[in-house]
Design a protein around this motif. Structure first.
Motif, PDB file in Angstrom:
ATOM      1  N   ASP A  76       0.511  -1.203   0.010  1.00 31.70           N
ATOM      2  CA  ASP A  76      -0.057  -0.041  -0.004  1.00 31.70           C
ATOM      3  C   ASP A  76       0.843   1.255   0.044  1.00 31.70           C
ATOM      4  OD1 ASP A  76      -1.810  -2.018   0.390  1.00 31.70           O
ATOM      5  OD2 ASP A  76      -2.595  -0.991   2.058  1.00 31.70           O
ATOM      6  N   PHE A  77       2.086   0.995   0.573  1.00 33.42           N
ATOM      7  CA  PHE A  77       2.787   2.424   0.761  1.00 33.42           C
ATOM      8  C   PHE A  77       3.383   2.676  -0.712  1.00 33.42           C
ATOM      9  CE2 PHE A  77       3.676   0.113   4.835  1.00 33.42           C
ATOM     10  CZ  PHE A  77       2.573   0.526   5.562  1.00 33.42           C
ATOM     11  N   LYS A  78       3.770   1.851  -1.351  1.00 32.20           N
ATOM     12  CA  LYS A  78       4.196   2.056  -2.753  1.00 32.20           C
ATOM     13  C   LYS A  78       3.145   2.676  -3.726  1.00 32.20           C
ATOM     14  CE  LYS A  78       6.549  -0.114  -6.691  1.00 32.20           C
ATOM     15  NZ  LYS A  78       7.030  -1.194  -7.103  1.00 32.20           N
ATOM     16  N   THR A  79       2.015   2.141  -3.403  1.00 25.96           N
ATOM     17  CA  THR A  79       0.771   2.613  -4.164  1.00 25.96           C
ATOM     18  C   THR A  79       0.317   4.209  -3.872  1.00 25.96           C
ATOM     19  OG1 THR A  79      -0.380   0.418  -4.331  1.00 25.96           O
ATOM     20  CG2 THR A  79      -1.736   2.255  -4.704  1.00 25.96           C
ATOM     21  N   MET A  80       0.672   4.414  -2.504  1.00 19.33           N
ATOM     22  CA  MET A  80       0.210   5.826  -2.115  1.00 19.33           C
ATOM     23  C   MET A  80       1.246   6.745  -2.430  1.00 19.33           C
ATOM     24  SD  MET A  80      -1.799   5.186   1.615  1.00 19.33           S
ATOM     25  CE  MET A  80      -0.876   4.126   2.336  1.00 19.33           C
ATOM     26  N   TYR A 105     -10.273   5.971   1.307  1.00 17.88           N
ATOM     27  CA  TYR A 105      -9.853   6.770   2.781  1.00 17.88           C
ATOM     28  C   TYR A 105      -8.487   6.862   2.794  1.00 17.88           C
ATOM     29  CZ  TYR A 105      -9.062   1.947   4.066  1.00 17.88           C
ATOM     30  OH  TYR A 105      -8.589   0.485   4.072  1.00 17.88           O
ATOM     31  N   GLN A 106      -7.683   5.991   1.978  1.00 14.60           N
ATOM     32  CA  GLN A 106      -6.269   6.231   2.086  1.00 14.60           C
ATOM     33  C   GLN A 106      -5.924   7.557   1.480  1.00 14.60           C
ATOM     34  OE1 GLN A 106      -4.789   4.218   3.710  1.00 14.60           O
ATOM     35  NE2 GLN A 106      -4.727   2.194   3.170  1.00 14.60           N
ATOM     36  N   LEU A 107      -6.876   8.315   0.726  1.00 24.95           N
ATOM     37  CA  LEU A 107      -6.267   9.627   0.208  1.00 24.95           C
ATOM     38  C   LEU A 107      -5.844  10.671   1.050  1.00 24.95           C
ATOM     39  CD1 LEU A 107      -9.322  10.027  -2.537  1.00 24.95           C
ATOM     40  CD2 LEU A 107      -6.763   9.633  -3.229  1.00 24.95           C
ATOM     41  N   GLY A 108      -6.199  10.551   2.528  1.00 24.82           N
ATOM     42  CA  GLY A 108      -5.757  11.391   3.303  1.00 24.82           C
ATOM     43  C   GLY A 108      -4.117  11.325   3.312  1.00 24.82           C
ATOM     44  N   HIS A 109      -3.627  10.021   3.195  1.00 22.95           N
ATOM     45  CA  HIS A 109      -2.184  10.202   3.277  1.00 22.95           C
ATOM     46  C   HIS A 109      -1.407  10.530   2.159  1.00 22.95           C
ATOM     47  CE1 HIS A 109       1.708   8.800   5.062  1.00 22.95           C
ATOM     48  NE2 HIS A 109       1.675   7.992   3.896  1.00 22.95           N
ATOM     49  N   VAL A 110      -2.225  10.262   1.157  1.00 23.89           N
ATOM     50  CA  VAL A 110      -1.710  10.583  -0.313  1.00 23.89           C
ATOM     51  C   VAL A 110      -1.708  12.153  -0.350  1.00 23.89           C
ATOM     52  CG1 VAL A 110      -2.258  10.829  -2.498  1.00 23.89           C
ATOM     53  CG2 VAL A 110      -2.707   8.546  -1.547  1.00 23.89           C
ATOM     54  N   LEU A 111      -2.676  12.851   0.097  1.00 22.25           N
ATOM     55  CA  LEU A 111      -2.640  14.319   0.184  1.00 22.25           C
ATOM     56  C   LEU A 111      -1.714  14.852   1.004  1.00 22.25           C
ATOM     57  CD1 LEU A 111      -6.610  15.152   0.445  1.00 22.25           C
ATOM     58  CD2 LEU A 111      -5.085  15.776  -1.657  1.00 22.25           C
ATOM     59  N   TYR A 112      -1.215  14.199   2.039  1.00 16.60           N
ATOM     60  CA  TYR A 112      -0.274  14.836   3.105  1.00 16.60           C
ATOM     61  C   TYR A 112       0.976  14.517   2.433  1.00 16.60           C
ATOM     62  CZ  TYR A 112       3.042  13.885   6.894  1.00 16.60           C
ATOM     63  OH  TYR A 112       4.176  13.905   7.888  1.00 16.60           O
ATOM     64  N   GLN A 113       1.421  13.433   1.745  1.00 13.82           N
ATOM     65  CA  GLN A 113       2.613  13.103   1.096  1.00 13.82           C
ATOM     66  C   GLN A 113       2.755  14.131  -0.114  1.00 13.82           C
ATOM     67  OE1 GLN A 113       4.280   8.722   2.190  1.00 13.82           O
ATOM     68  NE2 GLN A 113       2.846   8.884   0.291  1.00 13.82           N
ATOM     69  N   PRO A 267     -11.250  19.021  -6.550  1.00 11.55           N
ATOM     70  CA  PRO A 267     -11.015  18.354  -7.945  1.00 11.55           C
ATOM     71  C   PRO A 267     -10.849  16.854  -7.796  1.00 11.55           C
ATOM     72  CG  PRO A 267      -9.448  20.289  -7.604  1.00 11.55           C
ATOM     73  CD  PRO A 267     -10.550  20.153  -6.370  1.00 11.55           C
ATOM     74  N   LEU A 268     -10.522  16.205  -6.425  1.00 12.16           N
ATOM     75  CA  LEU A 268     -10.297  14.785  -6.314  1.00 12.16           C
ATOM     76  C   LEU A 268     -11.918  14.210  -6.819  1.00 12.16           C
ATOM     77  CD1 LEU A 268      -8.384  14.530  -3.127  1.00 12.16           C
ATOM     78  CD2 LEU A 268      -7.539  14.127  -5.505  1.00 12.16           C
ATOM     79  N   LYS A 269     -12.951  14.859  -6.303  1.00  8.22           N
ATOM     80  CA  LYS A 269     -14.256  14.364  -6.423  1.00  8.22           C
ATOM     81  C   LYS A 269     -14.574  12.924  -5.775  1.00  8.22           C
ATOM     82  CE  LYS A 269     -14.933  17.497 -10.603  1.00  8.22           C
ATOM     83  NZ  LYS A 269     -15.395  16.987 -12.163  1.00  8.22           N
ATOM     84  N   THR A 270     -13.845  13.016  -4.812  1.00  3.40           N
ATOM     85  CA  THR A 270     -14.023  11.456  -3.875  1.00  3.40           C
ATOM     86  C   THR A 270     -14.203  11.656  -2.604  1.00  3.40           C
ATOM     87  OG1 THR A 270     -12.584  10.792  -5.796  1.00  3.40           O
ATOM     88  CG2 THR A 270     -12.755   9.285  -3.862  1.00  3.40           C
ATOM     89  N   GLU A 271     -15.090  10.966  -2.029  1.00  4.11           N
ATOM     90  CA  GLU A 271     -15.339  10.883  -0.588  1.00  4.11           C
ATOM     91  C   GLU A 271     -14.102  10.025  -0.056  1.00  4.11           C
ATOM     92  OE1 GLU A 271     -19.351  10.945   1.300  1.00  4.11           O
ATOM     93  OE2 GLU A 271     -19.955  10.060  -0.564  1.00  4.11           O
ATOM     94  N   LEU A 272     -13.838  10.117   1.147  1.00  3.33           N
ATOM     95  CA  LEU A 272     -13.028   9.327   2.000  1.00  3.33           C
ATOM     96  C   LEU A 272     -13.779   8.260   2.898  1.00  3.33           C
ATOM     97  CD1 LEU A 272     -10.615  12.003   3.584  1.00  3.33           C
ATOM     98  CD2 LEU A 272     -10.210  11.142   1.366  1.00  3.33           C
ATOM     99  N   LYS A 273     -13.718   7.167   2.204  1.00  8.17           N
ATOM    100  CA  LYS A 273     -14.704   5.878   2.638  1.00  8.17           C
ATOM    101  C   LYS A 273     -14.263   4.972   2.341  1.00  8.17           C
ATOM    102  CE  LYS A 273     -18.219   5.999  -0.763  1.00  8.17           C
ATOM    103  NZ  LYS A 273     -19.760   6.105  -0.847  1.00  8.17           N
ATOM    104  N   ASN A 274     -14.654   3.609   2.996  1.00  8.92           N
ATOM    105  CA  ASN A 274     -14.216   2.254   2.508  1.00  8.92           C
ATOM    106  C   ASN A 274     -15.367   1.717   1.815  1.00  8.92           C
ATOM    107  OD1 ASN A 274     -13.256  -0.584   2.434  1.00  8.92           O
ATOM    108  ND2 ASN A 274     -13.116  -0.578   4.744  1.00  8.92           N
ATOM    109  N   ASN A 275     -15.211   1.264   0.431  1.00 15.68           N
ATOM    110  CA  ASN A 275     -16.095   0.948  -0.493  1.00 15.68           C
ATOM    111  C   ASN A 275     -15.930  -0.681  -0.375  1.00 15.68           C
ATOM    112  OD1 ASN A 275     -17.262   3.291  -1.401  1.00 15.68           O
ATOM    113  ND2 ASN A 275     -15.394   3.736  -2.423  1.00 15.68           N
ATOM    114  N   ALA A 276     -15.164  -1.128   0.421  1.00 18.79           N
ATOM    115  CA  ALA A 276     -14.968  -2.768   0.618  1.00 18.79           C
ATOM    116  C   ALA A 276     -15.110  -3.133   1.970  1.00 18.79           C
ATOM    117  CB  ALA A 276     -13.786  -3.213  -0.410  1.00 18.79           C
TER     118      ALA A 276
END
Length: 456
Positions: A76-80, A105-113, A267-276
């Motif tokens: 996951d860290f590589k993906t983010m 919901y992993q977008l939070g860390h992506v935005l931070y990085q 612009p992300l147009k995405t909620e921070l949630k778990n879809n699975a």
């Protein structure tokens, strides 16, 4: 109420005692003897500012590790990280990948990085910031333990943490646990240091929401804090505590919803949630894989049109195996220091083996001290702050019975464990004092001479 708390602490101890029985390489604990001697010697040195000393030592140690350790950023860290790099160039295509479609919901860390990479577009900078954050973690460990016990115990335990090398590994693989861990320690410090008011409850709720933005496990701390309020409740303060709890809950969920709406209308147009939502449970209840991530489960689950039905089938099929599965999972989570740890440095195999064995031995020592700390003593219930920490650990214990596990998920758990090891140090110190007193009172009598006659 005391009987309830004592029963809770008794069950808590039994659960971790069972886990300790399955610890691997128990004798590796003897490899920590030189480190113990170093720590005891350092405690004799006069240090004017313990906090500053710990920060400098921790920061230099982390800098050396990020320069020297050659590690792959995986999973996951590589993906983010890839997503973070894409984002700073205005490329939003990663949002259409299966990973972010399912786990937005992993977008939070992506935005931070991506924010950090905008300042300096190099992985080293991310690791450098991690080094600062994790050094601050050591400082807040010191402050919390100092409040719970003494300055001396706080220094010994905080300094000891610097000789546990698994966190150094996590410091360089860009895990999303460091900043939330620091925030949780700040919250714990606030709870045990300040009087709980509407203002502090609001601030704590904001901090919890902020931590949840990076890693979605703040709900456990929210429940722990509500428990903390519960054990403080008295007839004269019931109304105030109820108000604080309502403020805490309302602000936490409102801010989380607000953050999610902001990202949705950005612009992300995405909620921070778990879809699975069933995935972690399906993977975590895999008896054949001990509740760990595995490709077979991934392919089966995400190619199924009805994941909920698939999860129910697994539960029905393997429910009788769950007790064994639960023990295996908790042992893997709490007691494995070297699982999934891969260092690419070209070091001698024997040295590498010794390094991993020492790391496991150090964790075994911590678990042993933890057992001494949580051993129920003469039906005496722990103070409220220790009960609070135990309850959070118990919540984590229960949650990980059912969801996917990995030793790296224990990063925050081990931090919490360190906070209460002062009890073990106090008990060991008391035991040594009693032994010394016993021998000092009886040593002359063994020669057949009473102390009174000897003095005369």
């Amino acid at each position: 109420m005391k009987k309830f708390f004592y029963l809770f602490e008794l069950i808590f101890f039994i659960a971790f005692f069972i886990i300790f029985l399955f610890v691997k390489n128990k004798l590796a604990i003897f490899l920590t003897i030189p480190v113990i001697l170093i720590i005891l010697f350092s405690n004799k040195i006069k240090i004017k500012n313990y906090a500053l000393f710990l920060f400098i030592f921790a920061f230099l140690e982390r800098l050396v590790s990020i320069f020297y350790l050659k590690l792959d950023i995986l999973d996951d860290f590589k993906t983010m990280l890839i997503a973070s790099r894409s984002l700073i160039h205005g490329n939003f295509s990663f949002l259409h990948t299966a990973y972010f479609q399912l786990f937005s919901y992993q977008l939070g860390h992506v935005l931070y990085q991506s924010f950090l990479l905008k300042i300096c577009n190099h992985v080293f900078f991310l690791k450098f910031i991690n080094s600062i954050i994790t050094s601050l973690i050591v400082i807040f460990m010191f402050f919390i333990i100092k409040k719970l016990f003494t300055k001396k115990i706080a220094f010994i335990l905080s300094f000891s943490y610097l000789f546990y090398f698994y966190p150094l590994y996590l410091n360089s693989v860009l895990t999303n646990q460091h900043l939330p861990a620091l925030i949780y320690l700040i919250i714990i410090y606030m709870l045990i240091h300040e009087k709980i008011t509407i203002q502090s409850s609001t601030l704590i709720a904001l901090l919890l929401s902020f931590a949840n933005f990076f890693r979605t496990e703040s709900i456990i701390f929210l429940l722990g804090i509500l428990f903390y309020h519960f054990i403080h409740i008295r007839k004269k303060n019931a109304k105030v505590i109820c108000k604080n709890c309502l403020v805490l809950i309302f602000v936490y969920f409102f801010v989380n919803m607000l953050i999610s709406q902001i990202t949705l209308h950005s612009p992300l147009k995405t909620e921070l949630k778990n879809n699975a939502p069933y995935w972690k449970f399906y993977c975590g209840l895999s008896y054949d894989n001990n509740g760990k991530y595995n490709v077979t489960d991934e392919q089966t689950f995400f190619n199924c049109s009805n994941p909920k039905k698939l999860l129910i089938q697994r539960i029905k099929k393997d429910k009788l195996k769950f007790p064994v599965l639960f023990v295996k999972k908790e042992v893997l989570l709490w007691t494995q220091a070297n699982y999934d740890l891969s260092i690419k440095n070209s070091i001698h195999p024997k040295f590498s083996h010794f390094f991993f064995l020492y790391n496991q031995g150090f964790l075994n020592l911590i678990i042993l001290l933890f057992l001494i700390s949580i051993f129920p003593y003469h039906r005496k219930v722990s103070n409220q702050n220790i009960l609070f920490l135990k309850f959070i650990l118990a919540l984590y214990f229960v949650v990980y019975l059912f969801i996917e596990v990995s030793p790296r998920y224990a990063y925050i758990l081990h931090l919490l464990i360190f906070l209460i090891l002062g009890i073990a140090l106090e008990r060991i110190s008391l035991f040594i004092s009693k032994v010394k007193k016993f021998f000092s009172n009886h040593s002359i009598n063994y020669l057949g001479i009473s102390r009174k006659k000897f003095r005369s």
